[in-house]
Write an enzyme that holds these catalytic residues in place. Structure first.
Site, PDB file in Angstrom:
ATOM      1  N   GLY A 133       0.686  -1.293   0.073  1.00 44.49           N
ATOM      2  CA  GLY A 133       0.066  -0.110  -0.158  1.00 44.49           C
ATOM      3  C   GLY A 133       0.891   1.265  -0.048  1.00 44.49           C
TER       4      GLY A 133
ATOM      5  N   GLU B  66     -18.802  10.726   1.255  1.00 45.27           N
ATOM      6  CA  GLU B  66     -18.363  10.714  -0.139  1.00 45.27           C
ATOM      7  C   GLU B  66     -19.321  10.007  -0.760  1.00 45.27           C
ATOM      8  OE1 GLU B  66     -13.473  11.932   0.832  1.00 45.27           O
ATOM      9  OE2 GLU B  66     -14.378  10.020   0.300  1.00 45.27           O
TER      10      GLU B  66
END
Length: 433
Positions: free
Chosen positions: A11, A169
């Site tokens: 990541g 969102e």
């Protein structure tokens, strides 16, 4: 023999650490259960058909391929043998290390209700985002064919659980997508049949932000048709809907964003009692009690200047990865220890609307939205992705069209992502590019 540095996790933090070690005398190996790095902050745009998966993901081998001293293994880590300095893989293999970096990130926390995961996917993988998109778009098609008024309303009701940045969102994105599609592309469903419900168990959405930004975000969500319900706890999740208090809400799609927890990496070190699953580390990100093991990002319990653990943000993981890479190669890392430089906390609410909290000052509205877009484009993995996403965002802003409104025929399989490039295979026509 070169020093063997093993990094678990590809990541933000793991890749940043590996890139700092590229071209050194160390032998670096990155292990990840997926072959690709994923820009998770934009996964909600894959789920709402604004972007395709390949726009925000890139094979790890491609990212690190120019560094001849770095190798990548696609495998699942199942344990760590600290006595023999070996990492155990799911196929029974063992990988030796001299120094180990744990950057395994986080996963969604279902608070002991893991059975809910199948009906309320989160936003951590491409598979989950595409699963949400599949259900979301399919529900519109089913509603278009339905003859019963209540069935249409049930199919066009969408519940987002969790009022943090991810929940806000995606709730805003679903509302804007749905109303545009109904007004333009469908003939037998109406805007008043469409509903998005955002449920937060706490008293406020976006609890980490200042009150004035929370008020702005809530007002904007309600303006674009999102029903914000705070102080309400979800009691059950099924394939048909959610139970909130004594009320059962039938839905066309459920999205989970109610909290995260660290990966199970702490158990590999025998640390079963650590709060939130985060591994205690010192100022150099070294795991307490282990001289040659380090942890960073969501995996690490690193305290900020306020005495609280640093938040699980991309900027935290990336800064720690850069610091640790420099520290491991003996470079210009701060010998006093890692120091986080806060670049601001942000959430996008909808078209022309976002919020930024920089601590001493705040920003909201169109200016914050433009800054949010610039920051997220900048953080993408390479120049190609930045150009592709920028062009699509500009086109979408001008036309309101979403290019990835594709419903796949058949099941979605995460194993469709191949090692050499990201390819999405489906059992019929209509796959992503």
């Amino acid at each position: 023999m070169p020093e063997r540095i093993l990094i678990i996790g590809g990541g933000f933090g793991g890749l940043a650490c590996a890139q700092e070690l590229g071209g050194t005398d160390c032998s670096v190996t990155v292990i990840d259960r997926r072959n690709h790095n994923l820009f998770q902050p934009l996964l909600y745009q894959v789920a709402t058909a604004a972007l395709s998966p390949a726009d925000i993901a890139e094979p790890i081998r491609k990212t690190l391929g120019r560094h001849r001293n770095i190798n990548m293994i696609m495998a699942e880590v199942v344990g760590i043998d600290t006595d023999r300095q070996q990492v155990l893989l799911d196929g029974g293999e063992r990988v030796d290390y001299d120094r180990l970096v744990i950057a395994t990130g986080s996963e969604y926390n279902y608070f002991g209700k893991d059975g809910w995961r199948a009906n309320a996917p989160g936003m951590k993988t491409i598979h989950e985002a595409r699963q949400i998109r599949q259900r979301l778009l399919s529900s519109f098609e089913k509603a278009e064919r339905a003859h019963d008024e209540q069935e249409k309303r049930n199919l066009l009701t969408y519940v987002v659980i969790g009022g943090g940045p991810t929940g806000v969102e995606i709730a805003g994105a679903i509302s804007e997508l749905g109303r545009f599609m109904i007004n333009r592309d469908f003939r037998h469903i109406q805007p008043d049949q469409f509903k998005v419900i955002l449920i937060e168990a706490g008293p406020r959405i976006l609890a980490a932000f200042p009150e004035k930004l929370i008020d702005y975000a809530r007002h904007y969500l309600e303006k674009i048709g999102v029903e914000v319900r705070t102080g309400e706890r979800v009691l059950d999740v099924t394939s048909d809907g959610v139970t909130v208090g004594s009320e059962f809400i039938r839905t066309g799609c459920i999205v989970w964003g109610a909290g995260v927890k660290a990966s199970p990496a702490h158990r590999w070190l025998g640390l079963d009692a650590v709060p939130g699953g985060r591994i205690p580390v010192d100022d150099q990100l070294r795991v307490v009690g282990h001289q040659n093991i380090f942890a960073l990002g969501d995996t690490a319990d690193f305290k900020g200047t306020d005495g609280k653990p640093l938040p699980g943000l991309a900027q935290v993981a990336k800064q720690q990865g850069i610091y640790l890479g420099r520290y491991l190669k003996g470079g210009d890392a701060n010998p006093a220890g890692f120091a986080f430089r806060n670049r601001g906390n942000t959430a996008v609410i909808g078209r022309n609307a976002a919020i930024f909290d920089f601590g001493k000052w705040t920003l909201k509205g169109r200016t914050a939205w433009l800054l949010w877009a610039f920051v997220h484009v900048y953080l993408l993995i390479n120049f190609e992705k930045r150009i592709l996403v920028s062009i699509q965002w500009i086109w979408r802003y001008l036309t309101r069209q979403r290019s990835a409104r594709l419903i796949e025929e058949g099941s979605i399989r995460e194993t469709d992502v191949t090692a050499s490039s990201i390819i999405y295979s489906v059992t019929g026509p209509g796959g992503d590019r």
